[in-house]
Scaffold this active site. Structure first.
Site, PDB file in Angstrom:
ATOM      1  N   SER A 240      41.785   5.238  37.837  1.00  0.00           N
ATOM      2  CA  SER A 240      42.596   5.792  38.928  1.00  0.00           C
ATOM      3  C   SER A 240      42.183   5.190  40.260  1.00  0.00           C
ATOM      4  O   SER A 240      41.286   4.363  40.335  1.00  0.00           O
ATOM      5  CB  SER A 240      42.424   7.312  38.974  1.00  0.00           C
ATOM      6  OG  SER A 240      41.110   7.628  39.392  1.00  0.00           O
ATOM      7  N   LYS A 241      42.865   5.621  41.302  1.00  0.00           N
ATOM      8  CA  LYS A 241      42.640   5.063  42.646  1.00  0.00           C
ATOM      9  C   LYS A 241      41.174   5.052  43.046  1.00  0.00           C
ATOM     10  O   LYS A 241      40.709   4.142  43.727  1.00  0.00           O
ATOM     11  CB  LYS A 241      43.403   5.859  43.718  1.00  0.00           C
ATOM     12  CG  LYS A 241      44.875   6.012  43.484  1.00  0.00           C
ATOM     13  CD  LYS A 241      45.198   7.337  42.798  1.00  0.00           C
ATOM     14  CE  LYS A 241      45.830   7.150  41.463  1.00  0.00           C
ATOM     15  NZ  LYS A 241      45.852   8.193  40.506  1.00  0.00           N
ATOM     16  N   ARG A 242      40.468   6.065  42.619  1.00  0.00           N
ATOM     17  CA  ARG A 242      39.083   6.132  43.057  1.00  0.00           C
ATOM     18  C   ARG A 242      38.192   5.061  42.441  1.00  0.00           C
ATOM     19  O   ARG A 242      37.010   4.959  42.734  1.00  0.00           O
ATOM     20  CB  ARG A 242      38.510   7.526  42.807  1.00  0.00           C
ATOM     21  CG  ARG A 242      38.623   8.027  41.388  1.00  0.00           C
ATOM     22  CD  ARG A 242      38.025   9.424  41.295  1.00  0.00           C
ATOM     23  NE  ARG A 242      36.600   9.418  41.593  1.00  0.00           N
ATOM     24  CZ  ARG A 242      35.646   9.222  40.683  1.00  0.00           C
ATOM     25  NH1 ARG A 242      35.980   9.056  39.426  1.00  0.00           N
ATOM     26  NH2 ARG A 242      34.372   9.220  41.019  1.00  0.00           N
ATOM     27  N   HIS A 243      38.764   4.264  41.543  1.00  0.00           N
ATOM     28  CA  HIS A 243      37.968   3.194  40.952  1.00  0.00           C
ATOM     29  C   HIS A 243      38.296   1.855  41.587  1.00  0.00           C
ATOM     30  O   HIS A 243      37.976   0.806  41.044  1.00  0.00           O
ATOM     31  CB  HIS A 243      38.237   3.117  39.451  1.00  0.00           C
ATOM     32  CG  HIS A 243      37.911   4.390  38.728  1.00  0.00           C
ATOM     33  ND1 HIS A 243      36.629   4.838  38.582  1.00  0.00           N
ATOM     34  CD2 HIS A 243      38.693   5.322  38.147  1.00  0.00           C
ATOM     35  CE1 HIS A 243      36.639   5.993  37.934  1.00  0.00           C
ATOM     36  NE2 HIS A 243      37.874   6.307  37.675  1.00  0.00           N
ATOM     37  N   GLY A 244      38.952   1.893  42.747  1.00  0.00           N
ATOM     38  CA  GLY A 244      39.309   0.639  43.399  1.00  0.00           C
ATOM     39  C   GLY A 244      40.791   0.373  43.251  1.00  0.00           C
ATOM     40  O   GLY A 244      41.581   1.291  43.073  1.00  0.00           O
TER      41      GLY A 244
END
Length: 487
Positions: free
Chosen positions: A248-252
């Site tokens: 998801s977004k929090r992984h880049g």
RNA sequence: GGCCCCAUCGUCUAGCGGUUAGGACAUCGGCCUCUCACGCCGGUAACGCGGGUUCGAUUCCCGCUGGGGUCACCA
């Protein structure tokens, strides 16, 4: 297999996720390989989250990637419309058909009530598995009351299908509940909308992520209740974050848009993604044509994979470097926007641009790096790295730069080979080595301590600019304070 | 917890009963060299565990463990 029809059915609730791109890619490859049709359908039945902006971004992203669709929004086709909210009447009709045949029923239980029951059960036993209790299953509710339409799941038996990549999958019907087909407002839920659309659009194979595998049994039940032909199914293993969680977004960066902005090539993006869950012996790098040729469901893997940004960059680098995968003209055209974004003025001729880019190509992993690396070619004055200038443009270098410049000025032709020869002749006569003047010349010409080869730079820059920059560098060197003596 | 799926180097993977378990990325050495790269050479590094089947299991079967997906009037 001449009549293969596959589809990609994103919901327009944000940017196009790279996981979605991979799904689209596998479908696209299969369609191209078999000469079948690749259909694009927009699943916008979640009115809370769907937006027209998102739909536009998704279409644009697919086009950028080159995953062109044969039927769908903006291109039309015989099975339209290709946007679910424009097909609402169809779902209603099919739901009525299922009610009439006894495969579905109207349910007047409210969501609030059901949610309360679910929570009550969970409070009593956290491990309990809540299923719709079947309150309305045989109650024959009137259509006049607000209601949803539920599917009447058989209490016995199981659904079995042969997945193109996972093999035989068997799920007992007892594990399913009477799921909702149509909401109170008449809008279909995912499983129902997908089946009605897939069957009316003549889809022959449904390929999607493994996170959808749980949807397949209920969908098959619907096909059967409808008396429709059940398509083939192929599920793809998941692409997880390095941590093992769902990506998801929090992984880049997870949207295609971001990679496009970072200067990745569309083929590089696709090549990295295809190697996730698919392989062809030891081969890693493919052109799109090669991919279409080599693709098969049989060579798809089953294990989930973890996203690796470094490998992604490396794969992209191969596509950046290889002329076989990207012509000089394409490379130049794709670099232009990034040059412009740096505020640079593009050269009048593509020939000049291509000559300049040729010198930075092998060391550029993205178009951003290419634009950055070629920056000094397209400015009146190079942007000077002060640390490099201070280190190399020192008084001791002034004289050497002058000799170097003189040698160049006297060269018979302003061309790489001739310049190289002229400089080496001077070097030999002066008892110097190229390394004695290289860094000073490099900083004078490019403003940096790292650049393409000196003679390549000189040739691309041209006589006039080169000599002017070298003279400016010499002047600065001569005026610089002598470095501190030591020892 | 129910249902479903998966399991080879750190990562992506090859392997479809007998291999010195191969490649790529990353990493660590070295070479090349006007810098940075590119390229080249080499090193470290994997079959989760336990039972079977078999002359022989990374490979086939079962169990365990581990990991993942999903359990909505989202998709």
């Amino acid at each position: 297999m001449a009549d293969v029809r596959v589809r990609f059915a994103p919901s327009p609730t944000g940017y196009l996720h790279i996981g979605g791109v991979r799904t689209a890619l596998f479908n696209w490859l299969y369609a191209r390989k078999t000469g079948g049709k690749f259909v694009l359908r927009i699943e916008d039945t979640d009115q809370e989250r769907s937006t027209p902006e998102s739909k536009a971004i998704i279409l644009e992203s697919l086009r950028w990637l080159g995953l062109t669709w044969d039927e769908g929004p903006e291109v039309g086709g015989d099975h339209g419309p290709y946007v679910q909210t424009e097909r609402l009447g169809l779902y209603r009709a099919y739901a009525e058909k299922l009610i009439a045949s006894g495969h579905a029923y109207r349910c007047t239980c409210t969501k609030a009530d059901l949610d309360a029951q679910r929570e009550a059960l969970k409070a009593r036993d956290p491990k309990a598995n809540f299923k719709y209790p079947g309150t309305c299953r045989d109650a024959n509710r009137p259509a006049s009351e607000p209601h949803v339409v539920r599917f009447k799941v058989p209490t016995e038996g199981a659904v079995t299908y042969v997945d193109k990549v996972f093999g035989e999958i068997k799920t007992p019907n007892g594990a399913q509940q009477d799921f909702v087909l149509l909401r109170t407002d008449g809008i279909p839920l995912y499983n129902f909308g997908a089946v009605v659309d897939d069957t009316t659009m003549g889809i022959t194979l449904v390929a999607r992520g493994r996170d959808h595998m749980v949807n397949t049994p209920p969908q098959i039940l619907i096909y059967e209740a409808l008396g429709a032909k059940v398509p083939e199914f192929a599920h793809l293993p998941m692409m997880l974050a390095p941590s093992g969680e769902k990506l998801s977004k929090r992984h880049g960066a997870v949207s295609v848009t971001e990679y496009r902005e970072k200067g990745y090539t569309p083929e590089g993006v696709l090549n990295y993604l295809v190697r996730f869950g698919w392989s062809c012996g030891d081969r890693e790098i493919f052109s799109m044509e090669e991919l279409v040729e080599a693709f098969t469901w049989e060579t798809c893997g089953r294990g989930d994979g973890k996203f690796d940004a470094k490998k992604f960059l490396a794969v992209n680098h191969e596509h950046m470097k290889q002329d076989r995968l990207q012509s000089a003209q394409t490379y130049a055209d794709r670099t232009k926007p990034f040059l412009v974004a740096r505020g640079l003025t593009l050269p009048a001729s593509d020939e000049h641009l291509m000559a300049a880019l040729k010198t930075v190509r092998e060391r550029s992993r993205t178009f951003i790096e290419a634009a950055e690396g070629a920056d000094f070619y397209f400015r009146a004055e190079p942007v000077v790295d002060e640390a490099a200038a201070t280190k190399f443009l020192v008084p001791a270098a002034a004289e050497r730069l002058q000799g170097f410049t003189q040698a160049l000025a006297n060269a018979p032709a302003w061309e790489e080979k001739a310049l190289d020869a002229a400089v080496h002749a001077w070097l030999e006569a002066a008892g110097l080595q190229i390394k004695d003047v290289a860094q000073a010349a490099r900083v004078a010409l490019t403003g940096r301590s790292a650049s393409p080869g000196l003679f390549e730079v000189l040739a691309v820059l041209g006589r006039e600019v080169s000599l002017a920059r070298l003279e400016a560098g010499r002047a600065r060197a001569a005026a610089a304070p002598a470095p501190a003596q030591n020892g």
